[in-house]
Motif scaffolding. Structure first.
Motif, PDB file in Angstrom:
ATOM      1  N   MET A 189     -18.635  71.677   9.398  1.00 38.54           N
ATOM      2  CA  MET A 189     -18.960  72.288   9.996  1.00 38.54           C
ATOM      3  C   MET A 189     -20.429  72.654   9.670  1.00 38.54           C
ATOM      4  O   MET A 189     -20.167  73.452  10.338  1.00 38.54           O
ATOM      5  N   SER A 247     -17.656  79.195   7.422  1.00 32.27           N
ATOM      6  CA  SER A 247     -16.942  78.577   5.746  1.00 32.27           C
ATOM      7  C   SER A 247     -15.907  78.167   6.625  1.00 32.27           C
ATOM      8  O   SER A 247     -15.658  78.330   7.433  1.00 32.27           O
ATOM      9  N   VAL A 248     -15.248  76.960   5.920  1.00 39.31           N
ATOM     10  CA  VAL A 248     -14.620  76.193   6.335  1.00 39.31           C
ATOM     11  C   VAL A 248     -12.718  77.175   6.070  1.00 39.31           C
ATOM     12  O   VAL A 248     -12.305  77.452   7.185  1.00 39.31           O
ATOM     13  N   GLN A 249     -13.062  78.173   5.313  1.00 32.20           N
ATOM     14  CA  GLN A 249     -12.048  79.311   5.456  1.00 32.20           C
ATOM     15  C   GLN A 249     -12.318  80.551   6.713  1.00 32.20           C
ATOM     16  O   GLN A 249     -10.952  80.636   6.666  1.00 32.20           O
ATOM     17  N   THR A 296     -10.479  79.032   9.710  1.00 33.39           N
ATOM     18  CA  THR A 296      -8.749  77.075   9.418  1.00 33.39           C
ATOM     19  C   THR A 296      -8.298  79.148   9.802  1.00 33.39           C
ATOM     20  O   THR A 296      -7.102  79.181  10.206  1.00 33.39           O
ATOM     21  N   GLN A 300      -7.732  69.530   6.902  1.00 34.71           N
ATOM     22  CA  GLN A 300      -8.729  69.764   5.960  1.00 34.71           C
ATOM     23  C   GLN A 300      -9.748  68.936   5.681  1.00 34.71           C
ATOM     24  O   GLN A 300     -11.382  69.816   5.854  1.00 34.71           O
ATOM     25  N   GLN A 301      -9.431  67.712   5.132  1.00 32.65           N
ATOM     26  CA  GLN A 301     -11.240  67.073   5.011  1.00 32.65           C
ATOM     27  C   GLN A 301     -12.111  66.723   6.682  1.00 32.65           C
ATOM     28  O   GLN A 301     -13.420  67.138   6.747  1.00 32.65           O
ATOM     29  N   GLN A 302     -11.424  67.001   7.393  1.00 31.39           N
ATOM     30  CA  GLN A 302     -12.053  66.779   8.705  1.00 31.39           C
ATOM     31  C   GLN A 302     -13.263  68.377   9.449  1.00 31.39           C
ATOM     32  O   GLN A 302     -14.600  68.466   9.621  1.00 31.39           O
ATOM     33  N   LEU A 303     -12.451  69.210   8.525  1.00 33.77           N
ATOM     34  CA  LEU A 303     -13.257  70.513   9.043  1.00 33.77           C
ATOM     35  C   LEU A 303     -14.246  70.681   8.799  1.00 33.77           C
ATOM     36  O   LEU A 303     -15.176  71.026   8.769  1.00 33.77           O
ATOM     37  N   GLU A 304     -14.148  69.874   7.515  1.00 33.16           N
ATOM     38  CA  GLU A 304     -15.509  69.920   6.507  1.00 33.16           C
ATOM     39  C   GLU A 304     -16.763  69.380   6.940  1.00 33.16           C
ATOM     40  O   GLU A 304     -17.588  69.629   5.987  1.00 33.16           O
ATOM     41  N   GLN A 305     -16.387  68.306   7.225  1.00 36.51           N
ATOM     42  CA  GLN A 305     -17.195  67.499   8.124  1.00 36.51           C
ATOM     43  C   GLN A 305     -17.632  68.177   9.127  1.00 36.51           C
ATOM     44  O   GLN A 305     -19.224  67.370   9.327  1.00 36.51           O
TER      45      GLN A 305
END
Length: 205
Positions: A134, A142-144, A147, A127-132
């Motif tokens: 984006m 969005s991350v959502q 995901t 999850q943290q990696q996806l946020e980084q």
């Protein structure tokens, strides 16, 4: 012929059909019967499936039309890869393209396939990696969204029957399943009814 003239009036529609080529198929061998992954080994005729390996490798997608700018068409909900040759675009017209549900017949193996949907879990590191990552993505805002897209791919178990039964999930050294989505390489570890998305090694933001 001016491409902009050919697109005149298209932006009045909300959805379009896109016809395109499966230009990057690795397997050029055609067979009358195939083994759809979710049927867990059962065979079906090629024309009863949506396999990309077809006598004429033409794909068809229903996409949302976001905008038309000059000779550029902006779409969302597109299930094709970058660089795919587009053969044609046709507007979606409900009274022509929609059939009443009461008159539509779909086989049971489509409605209830032998392989049930998997539970998809994301590790905190993933999850943290996806946020980084984006800022590097072109097709998700969005991350959502990203995901959910990853979940949609994995919950149907995209592994081939051969890989699923063999237990050798991919060609990677740690036997994990890897696929690309937008600018992200997604790593997944399968364990019976659960698939976990851990951080992907060497994924740079």
């Amino acid at each position: 012929t001016n491409p902009e003239h050919a697109l005149s009036g298209l932006k009045e529609f909300s959805h379009v059909w896109v016809l395109w080529l499966f230009h990057d198929n690795g397997n050029k061998t055609l067979k009358a019967y195939i083994h759809p992954p979710r049927l867990n080994g059962e065979r079906r005729g090629i024309f009863a499936t949506r396999t990309p390996h077809r006598p004429n490798p033409i794909g068809l997608s229903l996409c949302r039309l976001d905008n038309v700018e000059g000779s550029v068409v902006h779409l969302s909900g597109v299930d094709i890869i970058q660089g795919t040759p587009i053969l044609d675009i046709k507007p979606y017209i409900p009274y022509c393209d929609h059939e009443d549900a009461s008159r539509v017949r779909v086989p049971e193996w489509i409605l209830s396939p032998p392989i049930p949907p998997l539970k998809v879990e994301f590790s905190a590191g993933a999850q943290q990696q996806l946020e980084q990552l984006m800022a590097t993505l072109r097709f998700f805002s969005s991350v959502q969204e990203v995901t959910q897209a990853i979940t949609d791919v994995l919950q149907g178990d995209p592994r081939s029957v051969h890989l699923r039964k063999k237990g050798d999930l991919s060609s990677t050294a740690d036997k994990r399943f890897v696929f690309a989505l937008d600018a992200v390489d997604v790593t997944a570890a399968f364990d019976e009814s659960v698939v976990t998305v851990p951080p992907t090694p060497n994924q740079d933001a």
